[in-house]
Design a protein around this motif. Structure first.
Motif, PDB file in Angstrom:
ATOM      1  N   UNK A  93      21.924  23.660  33.038  1.00 54.04           N
ATOM      2  CA  UNK A  93      21.230  22.486  32.511  1.00 54.04           C
ATOM      3  C   UNK A  93      21.851  22.071  31.190  1.00 54.04           C
ATOM      4  N   UNK A  94      21.955  20.770  30.967  1.00 56.33           N
ATOM      5  CA  UNK A  94      22.476  20.262  29.692  1.00 56.33           C
ATOM      6  C   UNK A  94      21.351  19.728  28.803  1.00 56.33           C
ATOM      7  N   UNK A  95      20.108  19.930  29.238  1.00 57.92           N
ATOM      8  CA  UNK A  95      18.960  19.456  28.467  1.00 57.92           C
ATOM      9  C   UNK A  95      18.897  20.181  27.124  1.00 57.92           C
ATOM     10  N   UNK A  96      18.733  19.408  26.058  1.00 62.32           N
ATOM     11  CA  UNK A  96      18.705  19.997  24.715  1.00 62.32           C
ATOM     12  C   UNK A  96      17.287  20.136  24.177  1.00 62.32           C
ATOM     13  N   UNK A  97      16.311  19.720  24.943  1.00 60.26           N
ATOM     14  CA  UNK A  97      14.930  19.733  24.466  1.00 60.26           C
ATOM     15  C   UNK A  97      14.053  20.696  25.252  1.00 60.26           C
ATOM     16  N   UNK A  98      14.687  21.737  25.789  1.00 61.60           N
ATOM     17  CA  UNK A  98      13.992  22.736  26.598  1.00 61.60           C
ATOM     18  C   UNK A  98      14.173  24.105  25.967  1.00 61.60           C
ATOM     19  N   UNK A  99      13.094  24.868  25.936  1.00 57.49           N
ATOM     20  CA  UNK A  99      13.157  26.240  25.439  1.00 57.49           C
ATOM     21  C   UNK A  99      12.759  27.176  26.577  1.00 57.49           C
ATOM     22  N   UNK A 100      13.454  28.307  26.654  1.00 57.56           N
ATOM     23  CA  UNK A 100      13.218  29.296  27.705  1.00 57.56           C
ATOM     24  C   UNK A 100      12.487  30.493  27.105  1.00 57.56           C
ATOM     25  N   UNK A 101      11.405  30.880  27.763  1.00 57.62           N
ATOM     26  CA  UNK A 101      10.570  31.996  27.326  1.00 57.62           C
ATOM     27  C   UNK A 101      10.841  33.211  28.210  1.00 57.62           C
ATOM     28  N   UNK A 102      11.129  34.339  27.563  1.00 63.81           N
ATOM     29  CA  UNK A 102      11.414  35.579  28.279  1.00 63.81           C
ATOM     30  C   UNK A 102      10.745  36.766  27.593  1.00 63.81           C
ATOM     31  N   UNK A 103      10.611  37.837  28.314  1.00 59.30           N
ATOM     32  CA  UNK A 103      10.218  39.155  27.806  1.00 59.30           C
ATOM     33  C   UNK A 103       8.904  39.153  27.024  1.00 59.30           C
ATOM     34  N   UNK A 104       7.959  38.337  27.443  1.00 63.01           N
ATOM     35  CA  UNK A 104       6.650  38.364  26.801  1.00 63.01           C
ATOM     36  C   UNK A 104       5.977  39.672  27.197  1.00 63.01           C
ATOM     37  N   UNK A 105       5.692  40.497  26.206  1.00 64.26           N
ATOM     38  CA  UNK A 105       5.109  41.813  26.471  1.00 64.26           C
ATOM     39  C   UNK A 105       4.094  42.160  25.398  1.00 64.26           C
ATOM     40  N   UNK A 106       2.960  42.651  25.837  1.00 63.03           N
ATOM     41  CA  UNK A 106       1.894  43.103  24.939  1.00 63.03           C
ATOM     42  C   UNK A 106       1.858  44.625  24.994  1.00 63.03           C
ATOM     43  N   UNK A 119      -0.738  34.215  22.384  1.00 59.92           N
ATOM     44  CA  UNK A 119       0.709  34.038  22.270  1.00 59.92           C
ATOM     45  C   UNK A 119       1.165  32.730  22.902  1.00 59.92           C
ATOM     46  N   UNK A 120       0.701  32.444  24.105  1.00 56.06           N
ATOM     47  CA  UNK A 120       1.135  31.218  24.770  1.00 56.06           C
ATOM     48  C   UNK A 120       0.710  29.985  23.988  1.00 56.06           C
ATOM     49  N   UNK A 121      -0.476  29.987  23.426  1.00 55.85           N
ATOM     50  CA  UNK A 121      -0.919  28.870  22.596  1.00 55.85           C
ATOM     51  C   UNK A 121       0.012  28.703  21.391  1.00 55.85           C
ATOM     52  N   UNK A 122       0.346  29.816  20.735  1.00 53.01           N
ATOM     53  CA  UNK A 122       1.247  29.753  19.576  1.00 53.01           C
ATOM     54  C   UNK A 122       2.637  29.286  19.997  1.00 53.01           C
ATOM     55  N   UNK A 123       3.151  29.789  21.107  1.00 51.40           N
ATOM     56  CA  UNK A 123       4.477  29.422  21.601  1.00 51.40           C
ATOM     57  C   UNK A 123       4.533  27.923  21.901  1.00 51.40           C
ATOM     58  N   UNK A 127       6.968  25.444  19.948  1.00 52.90           N
ATOM     59  CA  UNK A 127       7.973  24.666  20.679  1.00 52.90           C
ATOM     60  C   UNK A 127       7.851  23.183  20.358  1.00 52.90           C
ATOM     61  N   UNK A 128       6.632  22.688  20.237  1.00 52.36           N
ATOM     62  CA  UNK A 128       6.411  21.288  19.866  1.00 52.36           C
ATOM     63  C   UNK A 128       6.955  21.035  18.461  1.00 52.36           C
ATOM     64  N   UNK A 129       6.625  21.929  17.530  1.00 54.56           N
ATOM     65  CA  UNK A 129       7.113  21.788  16.147  1.00 54.56           C
ATOM     66  C   UNK A 129       8.638  21.777  16.082  1.00 54.56           C
ATOM     67  N   UNK A 130       9.294  22.491  16.986  1.00 53.22           N
ATOM     68  CA  UNK A 130      10.755  22.543  17.019  1.00 53.22           C
ATOM     69  C   UNK A 130      11.361  21.327  17.728  1.00 53.22           C
ATOM     70  N   UNK A 131      10.503  20.443  18.246  1.00 52.85           N
ATOM     71  CA  UNK A 131      10.989  19.225  18.890  1.00 52.85           C
ATOM     72  C   UNK A 131      11.320  19.359  20.361  1.00 52.85           C
ATOM     73  N   UNK A 132      10.839  20.408  20.998  1.00 54.13           N
ATOM     74  CA  UNK A 132      11.101  20.599  22.421  1.00 54.13           C
ATOM     75  C   UNK A 132      10.155  19.754  23.264  1.00 54.13           C
ATOM     76  N   UNK A 133      10.622  19.401  24.463  1.00 51.03           N
ATOM     77  CA  UNK A 133       9.814  18.625  25.400  1.00 51.03           C
ATOM     78  C   UNK A 133       9.253  19.476  26.522  1.00 51.03           C
ATOM     79  N   UNK A 134       9.839  20.672  26.708  1.00 48.72           N
ATOM     80  CA  UNK A 134       9.344  21.518  27.792  1.00 48.72           C
ATOM     81  C   UNK A 134       9.654  22.991  27.505  1.00 48.72           C
TER      82      UNK A 134
END
Length: 172
Positions: A93-106, A119-123, A127-134
């Motif tokens: 993907x060449x999308x620059x407004x996407x962040x990938x979430x991995x290794x979420x562990x409690x 955690x998901x609420x904070x993430x 992500x919104x604050x960082x300017x991501x769309x998805x």
């Protein structure tokens, strides 16, 4: 247990957090294996340790701690660049407004206290604050509890690829 964010601290992890994050991830992998899941079993070999430590040092991992004593509660990785695994599942993907979430562990001692939702609420907000769309993530298709967590937090199942569910959340 008080689940408000005022009790917890979430911040980027650094090199000094590497060993504790590896320990937490391996603890979860071992727990999953004891329940019959092969999810994250590759972490138990130690072959990924150097790569994970490098990702932690690069600032891609975050940690959640208890503010009073700095006990490690959870960890996760966020990357705006596709890792090899993302390309394998999602395609390049060449999308620059996407962040990938991995290794979420409690950490096991905090399991069952709603930490995943916090955690998901904070993430999502981060992500919104960082300017991501998805936000995109994946999980093993057979992990119904994890799938339910993501779906209850607004993530939509896009497709199943190689026995992994691909989830996406549109942020705006």
């Amino acid at each position: 247990m008080n689940n408000t964010l005022s009790k917890w601290g979430i911040e980027q992890a650094g090199h000094q957090d590497g060993e504790s994050i590896l320990t937490l991830l391996k603890e979860r992998a071992s727990y999953l294996k004891s329940k019959g899941s092969e999810q994250w079993s590759f972490l138990l070999t130690g072959n990924e340790d150097d790569e994970l430590l490098e990702l932690i040092t690069k600032g891609l991992f975050y940690k959640m701690t208890i503010k009073d004593d700095h006990d490690l509660v959870a960890t996760f990785m966020l990357s705006s660049v596709q890792e090899d695994w993302d390309v394998h599942l999602w395609g390049e993907s060449i999308e620059v407004d996407t962040v990938y979430l991995h290794k979420l562990a409690v950490a096991l001692k905090y399991k069952g206290n709603g930490i995943g939702d916090i955690l998901l609420n904070w993430i999502i907000q981060h992500a919104i604050e960082l300017g991501n769309r998805r936000i995109r993530l994946d999980c093993v298709a057979g992990s119904m509890k994890l799938r339910r967590l993501y779906e209850e937090n607004g993530f939509k199942l896009i497709e199943v690829v190689h026995d992994h569910c691909l989830y996406e959340l549109e942020l705006r």
